[in-house]
Motif scaffolding. Structure first.
Motif, PDB file in Angstrom:
ATOM      1  N   LEU A  80      38.695  65.388  51.741  1.00  0.00           N
ATOM      2  CA  LEU A  80      38.454  65.371  53.186  1.00  0.00           C
ATOM      3  C   LEU A  80      37.182  64.597  53.510  1.00  0.00           C
ATOM      4  CD1 LEU A  80      39.571  66.470  55.860  1.00  0.00           C
ATOM      5  CD2 LEU A  80      38.084  68.469  55.573  1.00  0.00           C
ATOM      6  N   VAL A  81      36.150  64.784  52.703  1.00  0.00           N
ATOM      7  CA  VAL A  81      34.909  64.030  52.899  1.00  0.00           C
ATOM      8  C   VAL A  81      35.157  62.531  52.754  1.00  0.00           C
ATOM      9  CG1 VAL A  81      32.652  63.541  51.849  1.00  0.00           C
ATOM     10  CG2 VAL A  81      33.350  65.905  52.258  1.00  0.00           C
ATOM     11  N   ILE A  82      35.978  62.145  51.776  1.00  0.00           N
ATOM     12  CA  ILE A  82      36.268  60.719  51.561  1.00  0.00           C
ATOM     13  C   ILE A  82      37.009  60.137  52.763  1.00  0.00           C
ATOM     14  CG2 ILE A  82      37.617  59.130  50.145  1.00  0.00           C
ATOM     15  CD1 ILE A  82      36.963  60.927  47.754  1.00  0.00           C
ATOM     16  N   VAL A  83      37.942  60.910  53.331  1.00  0.00           N
ATOM     17  CA  VAL A  83      38.683  60.427  54.501  1.00  0.00           C
ATOM     18  C   VAL A  83      37.732  60.129  55.649  1.00  0.00           C
ATOM     19  CG1 VAL A  83      40.338  61.105  56.284  1.00  0.00           C
ATOM     20  CG2 VAL A  83      40.839  61.566  53.879  1.00  0.00           C
ATOM     21  N   PHE A  84      36.835  61.054  55.971  1.00  0.00           N
ATOM     22  CA  PHE A  84      35.904  60.830  57.068  1.00  0.00           C
ATOM     23  C   PHE A  84      34.868  59.770  56.722  1.00  0.00           C
ATOM     24  CE2 PHE A  84      37.470  65.047  58.319  1.00  0.00           C
ATOM     25  CZ  PHE A  84      37.749  64.795  59.658  1.00  0.00           C
ATOM     26  N   ALA A  85      34.485  59.699  55.448  1.00  0.00           N
ATOM     27  CA  ALA A  85      33.523  58.668  55.043  1.00  0.00           C
ATOM     28  C   ALA A  85      34.110  57.272  55.228  1.00  0.00           C
ATOM     29  CB  ALA A  85      33.106  58.888  53.587  1.00  0.00           C
ATOM     30  N   LEU A  86      35.376  57.100  54.894  1.00  0.00           N
ATOM     31  CA  LEU A  86      36.023  55.803  55.097  1.00  0.00           C
ATOM     32  C   LEU A  86      36.150  55.473  56.584  1.00  0.00           C
ATOM     33  CD1 LEU A  86      38.817  55.994  52.375  1.00  0.00           C
ATOM     34  CD2 LEU A  86      36.864  54.439  52.395  1.00  0.00           C
ATOM     35  N   ARG A  87      36.373  56.475  57.398  1.00  0.00           N
ATOM     36  CA  ARG A  87      36.520  56.239  58.834  1.00  0.00           C
ATOM     37  C   ARG A  87      35.209  55.781  59.463  1.00  0.00           C
ATOM     38  NH1 ARG A  87      39.777  57.056  63.019  1.00  0.00           N
ATOM     39  NH2 ARG A  87      38.949  57.777  65.013  1.00  0.00           N
ATOM     40  N   TRP A  88      34.098  56.321  58.984  1.00  0.00           N
ATOM     41  CA  TRP A  88      32.791  55.999  59.579  1.00  0.00           C
ATOM     42  C   TRP A  88      31.950  55.072  58.711  1.00  0.00           C
ATOM     43  CZ3 TRP A  88      32.466  61.921  60.324  1.00  0.00           C
ATOM     44  CH2 TRP A  88      33.168  62.281  61.477  1.00  0.00           C
TER      45      TRP A  88
ATOM     46  N   ASP B 136      29.852  45.730  58.029  1.00  0.00           N
ATOM     47  CA  ASP B 136      29.304  44.490  58.587  1.00  0.00           C
ATOM     48  C   ASP B 136      29.462  43.301  57.655  1.00  0.00           C
ATOM     49  OD1 ASP B 136      28.586  45.651  60.944  1.00  0.00           O
ATOM     50  OD2 ASP B 136      26.548  46.151  60.294  1.00  0.00           O
ATOM     51  N   GLY B 137      29.747  43.524  56.388  1.00  0.00           N
ATOM     52  CA  GLY B 137      29.865  42.393  55.486  1.00  0.00           C
ATOM     53  C   GLY B 137      30.094  42.821  54.060  1.00  0.00           C
ATOM     54  N   ALA B 138      29.887  41.873  53.143  1.00  0.00           N
ATOM     55  CA  ALA B 138      30.164  42.124  51.730  1.00  0.00           C
ATOM     56  C   ALA B 138      29.247  43.199  51.162  1.00  0.00           C
ATOM     57  CB  ALA B 138      30.013  40.832  50.934  1.00  0.00           C
ATOM     58  N   ARG B 139      27.997  43.243  51.618  1.00  0.00           N
ATOM     59  CA  ARG B 139      27.066  44.245  51.094  1.00  0.00           C
ATOM     60  C   ARG B 139      27.511  45.649  51.480  1.00  0.00           C
ATOM     61  NH1 ARG B 139      20.961  42.825  52.413  1.00  0.00           N
ATOM     62  NH2 ARG B 139      20.755  44.680  51.084  1.00  0.00           N
ATOM     63  N   ASP B 140      28.020  45.789  52.705  1.00  0.00           N
ATOM     64  CA  ASP B 140      28.511  47.109  53.112  1.00  0.00           C
ATOM     65  C   ASP B 140      29.743  47.504  52.301  1.00  0.00           C
ATOM     66  OD1 ASP B 140      26.548  47.532  54.964  1.00  0.00           O
ATOM     67  OD2 ASP B 140      27.704  46.768  56.656  1.00  0.00           O
ATOM     68  N   ARG B 141      30.637  46.562  52.055  1.00  0.00           N
ATOM     69  CA  ARG B 141      31.820  46.878  51.254  1.00  0.00           C
ATOM     70  C   ARG B 141      31.425  47.289  49.842  1.00  0.00           C
ATOM     71  NH1 ARG B 141      33.900  42.386  54.119  1.00  0.00           N
ATOM     72  NH2 ARG B 141      33.445  40.984  52.359  1.00  0.00           N
ATOM     73  N   THR B 142      30.445  46.620  49.274  1.00  0.00           N
ATOM     74  CA  THR B 142      29.970  46.985  47.943  1.00  0.00           C
ATOM     75  C   THR B 142      29.360  48.376  47.935  1.00  0.00           C
ATOM     76  OG1 THR B 142      29.541  44.662  47.419  1.00  0.00           O
ATOM     77  CG2 THR B 142      28.455  46.315  46.051  1.00  0.00           C
ATOM     78  N   LEU B 143      28.595  48.685  48.994  1.00  0.00           N
ATOM     79  CA  LEU B 143      27.985  50.015  49.096  1.00  0.00           C
ATOM     80  C   LEU B 143      29.053  51.098  49.181  1.00  0.00           C
ATOM     81  CD1 LEU B 143      25.500  51.871  49.572  1.00  0.00           C
ATOM     82  CD2 LEU B 143      25.788  51.423  52.029  1.00  0.00           C
ATOM     83  N   VAL B 144      30.053  50.876  50.014  1.00  0.00           N
ATOM     84  CA  VAL B 144      31.112  51.874  50.183  1.00  0.00           C
ATOM     85  C   VAL B 144      31.871  52.080  48.881  1.00  0.00           C
ATOM     86  CG1 VAL B 144      33.282  52.362  51.365  1.00  0.00           C
ATOM     87  CG2 VAL B 144      31.349  51.454  52.659  1.00  0.00           C
ATOM     88  N   ARG B 145      32.215  50.996  48.221  1.00  0.00           N
ATOM     89  CA  ARG B 145      32.949  51.121  46.967  1.00  0.00           C
ATOM     90  C   ARG B 145      32.123  51.832  45.906  1.00  0.00           C
ATOM     91  NH1 ARG B 145      35.388  44.937  46.599  1.00  0.00           N
ATOM     92  NH2 ARG B 145      37.006  45.181  48.219  1.00  0.00           N
ATOM     93  N   GLY B 146      30.845  51.492  45.825  1.00  0.00           N
ATOM     94  CA  GLY B 146      30.010  52.107  44.802  1.00  0.00           C
ATOM     95  C   GLY B 146      29.810  53.596  45.015  1.00  0.00           C
TER      96      GLY B 146
END
Length: 494
Positions: free
Chosen positions: A288-296, A300-310
C-alpha cells in the motif's frame, strides 16, 4: 465507454448459446466437475463467433487474450480433479475473472479490476440482443423444418429402443445410467433454472465479446508530485527500519532460535505464531505504501526516476526478506502443530505477495505497462497451482508424517477434510486409519454420481475405500482433538 454497437446475433452464436443452456440443464444439476469444462466450450464458441461477426477479427484475440483463455481452461480443470470445494471455488472465480479479461482486452489497472463487471452489465442487453436475433431468424427456422423433424425422430427412436434394451439387460442399463444424465421429472424446476442460467450467461458473454466495455478509457490521473526530500525521507527511514529488522532475522537464522528464545522467554511455537501475522500485515502495508509512493513520486527528470527506482527497489528487496521470515515462522509452527487449511492458505497469500514485489522491481527496470496484466496472471497462476497441488492432500500428508514422528494426530480436523485426503490418510495404521476415514467413507456412500459430476479425487478415494474397507472402531478409541492434548488449543487455532 462501451464499444461499437453490436451487430445482430449470428446463427452460430445462437446455436452455441442454446447448446450451452441445454448442457447446463442436463449436466450441472449433480455437482461440478468435468461438466463445468464441457459447458464452457459452447460459451467460448458463442463469444468467438460474436466477436468475429462484429469486426474484431485481427484485433481479437490478442496474445494476452490467448493467455487468459488458456488460463480459463486450466482453472476449470481444478474442479474436475479435486473433491475439495474451497480450491475449486477459487479456481472458478479466477476463471471468470480471466475470461472477463479475455473478452475486454483490458491493459490498465482500472480495466483489470473492473472487467468482470462488464459481463454482469451485459446480462440485460444480452437478452434483448438474443431475442432480436431470434425474431430476425424466425424465417430461417421454417426452412430448417426437415432437419428438425429428423432430429425429433432420432430422439424418439433412441428413447424407445434404449428403454427396451435397458429393461432387457441390467449391465446395459448400468452403462446407460453412467453415460446419460438424469432428466427426471422430479428435478424439472431446478433443471429449468439451470437452462435459463446457461442461456443468459452465454448471451451475456457473447454480447460482451461483440461490444465490450472500454474500461481502459477510464483514466485515473496521477497524484500531485512531491519534492524529493518530502517524498524520499519517510521511505528512506522506513527502509532503514526494515534493514534493522532483517539484520535481526539473519542473526537468528545463523545464530539459531535457541538463543533468541532464551532472551525473549517465548516458547518455540509462541515465537513462530506471534510473528507471522504481524509480518503478513507488514507486507500488505508495504504494498500500500508503494502504491501511494508511486502516485506522489517526483517526476521532473532522469534524476527523479533514478531516485524513485532506487528507494522503492530497496524497500521491495527489504520486504522480500520479511516475506521469507514470515514463511519460515509458519514453517516452524507447522512443524510443531501440523498443517491446516488456514495455515496453508495464508502462506500461499504471503508467497504471492512476494511475487508481486518481484514484479514491481522488474517493472522499475523494464517499465510498468505490462504490470497490471502480469499481476492478474500471477494471481491466476497461484490459484491454479493451489488447486493442482491439492491442499487437502498436502494437509493430510503432512499430518500423517507428523503422526509418524510424534504419535500425535488430530482426528477431529482430519474428518473435516475432503476425499482428496483419503490417499494420505490411507497410510495410517489401524485403528487410526479407520478413525480418520470413517466419516469420509460415510459421506461418499455407495451411490455413485454421473461421470461428468465426479472428480478424480472422489473416484480415487472410492477405489481406495472399496479395496480396503473401513473397519468398525469404537468411538472412544478414535478420540479427537484430545489426542493432541499436549499441544493445547492452538493446534487448530489458525
Amino acid at each position: 465507454m462501451r464499444g461499437e454497437p453490436a451487430e445482430a446475433v449470428g446463427p452460430v452464436t445462437l446455436g452455441a448459446v442454446l447448446v450451452a443452456g441445454l448442457l447446463s440443464m442436463v449436466l450441472l444439476g449433480d455437482g461440478l466437475a468435468w461438466n463445468l469444462l464441457i459447458v464452457a466450450v459452447p460459451v467460448g464458441v458463442a463469444a468467438w463467433f460474436s466477436a468475429q461477426r462484429d469486426g474484431r477479427r485481427g484485433r481479437w484475440p490478442r496474445p494476452w487474450s490467448w493467455v487468459w483463455v488458456g488460463g480459463v481452461a486450466a482453472l476449470l480443470v481444478v474442479p474436475a480433479l479435486r473433491d475439495a470445494g474451497w480450491p475449486s471455488f477459487l479456481a472458478i472465480v479466477a476463471a471468470f475473472a480471466l475470461g472477463s479479461l479475455a473478452l475486454h482486452g483490458s491493459r490498465t489497472w482500472t480495466g483489470v479490476i473492473l472487467s468482470p463487471l462488464g459481463v454482469f452489465e451485459a446480462v440485460v442487453p444480452g437478452l434483448r440482443w438474443g431475442w432480436s436475433g431470434v425474431r430476425e431468424r424466425a424465417g430461417e427456422v421454417r426452412g430448417a423444418a426437415p432437419v428438425l423433424r429428423a432430429v425429433a425422430v432420432t430422439v424418439v427412436l433412441l428413447a424407445v429402443f434404449g428403454a427396451l434394451f435397458a429393461g432387457a439387460d441390467a449391465a446395459f442399463a448400468d452403462l446407460l445410467g453412467a453415460l446419460i444424465p438424469d432428466a427426471s421429472v422430479a428435478g424439472s424446476p431446478w433443471r429449468i433454472v439451470l437452462l435459463a442460467a446457461g442461456v443468459v450467461g452465454a448471451l451475456a458473454v457473447a454480447r460482451t465479446a461483440a461490444s465490450p466495455v472500454r474500461w481502459d478509457r477510464l483514466v485515473v490521473g496521477p497524484g500531485r508530485a512531491r519534492g524529493r526530500v518530502e517524498w524520499a525521507l519517510p521511505l528512506v527511514v522506513l527502509t532503514a527500519l526494515f534493514a534493522a529488522f532483517n539484520a535481526v532475522q539473519l542473526a537468528v537464522l545463523f545464530g539459531g532460535y535457541d538463543t533468541v528464545l532464551d532472551k525473549t522467554g517465548l516458547s518455540y511455537s509462541a515465537y513462530a505464531r506471534q510473528g507471522f501475522w504481524q509480518l503478513l500485515l507488514a507486507t500488505l502495508l508495504t504494498l500500500l505504501v508503494i502504491v501511494f509512493a508511486l502516485r506522489w513520486a517526483p517526476r521532473d527528470g532522469a534524476r527523479d526516476r533514478t531516485l524513485v527506482r532506487g528507494v522503492l527497489g530497496t524497500l521491495c528487496a527489504m520486504t522480500l526478506v520479511v516475506v521469507a521470515s514470515a514463511v519460515r515462522r509458519m514453517d516452524m509452527y507447522v512443524e510443531a502443530y501440523g498443517l491446516t487449511r488456514l495455515r496453508i492458505s495464508v502462506v500461499s497469500v504471503e508467497l504471492w505477495l512476494g511475487v508481486i514485489l518481484v514484479l514491481i522491481m522488474a517493472a522499475g527496470v523494464w517499465g510498468a505497462r505490462w504490470l497490471p496484466r502480469a499481476v492478474a496472471a500471477s494471481a491466476a497462476a497461484g490459484v491454479l497451482a493451489f488447486g493442482l497441488l491439492s491442499p487437502d492432500a498436502l494437509i493430510a500428508e503432512r499430518n500423517v508424517q507428523r503422526y509418524e514422528e510424534t504419535g500425535k494426530f488430530d482426528f477431529d480436523y482430519a474428518r473435516q477434510l475432503s476425499a482428496d485426503a483419503v490417499p494420505a490418510l490411507d497410510g495410517l495404521p489401524e485403528p487410526q486409519r479407520s478413525c480418520a476415514l470413517k466419516e469420509l467413507a460415510d459421506e461418499l456412500g455407495d451411490e455413485r454420481g454421473p461421470w461428468f459430476a465426479t472428480s478424480v479425487g472422489e473416484a480415487r478415494a472410492r477405489r481406495i475405500i472399496e479395496k480396503r474397507p473401513v473397519v468398525a472402531v469404537n468411538a472412544t478409541r478414535c478420540g479427537g482433538s484430545d489426542a493432541d492434548r499436549d499441544f493445547g488449543p492452538s493446534t487448530t487455532s489458525y
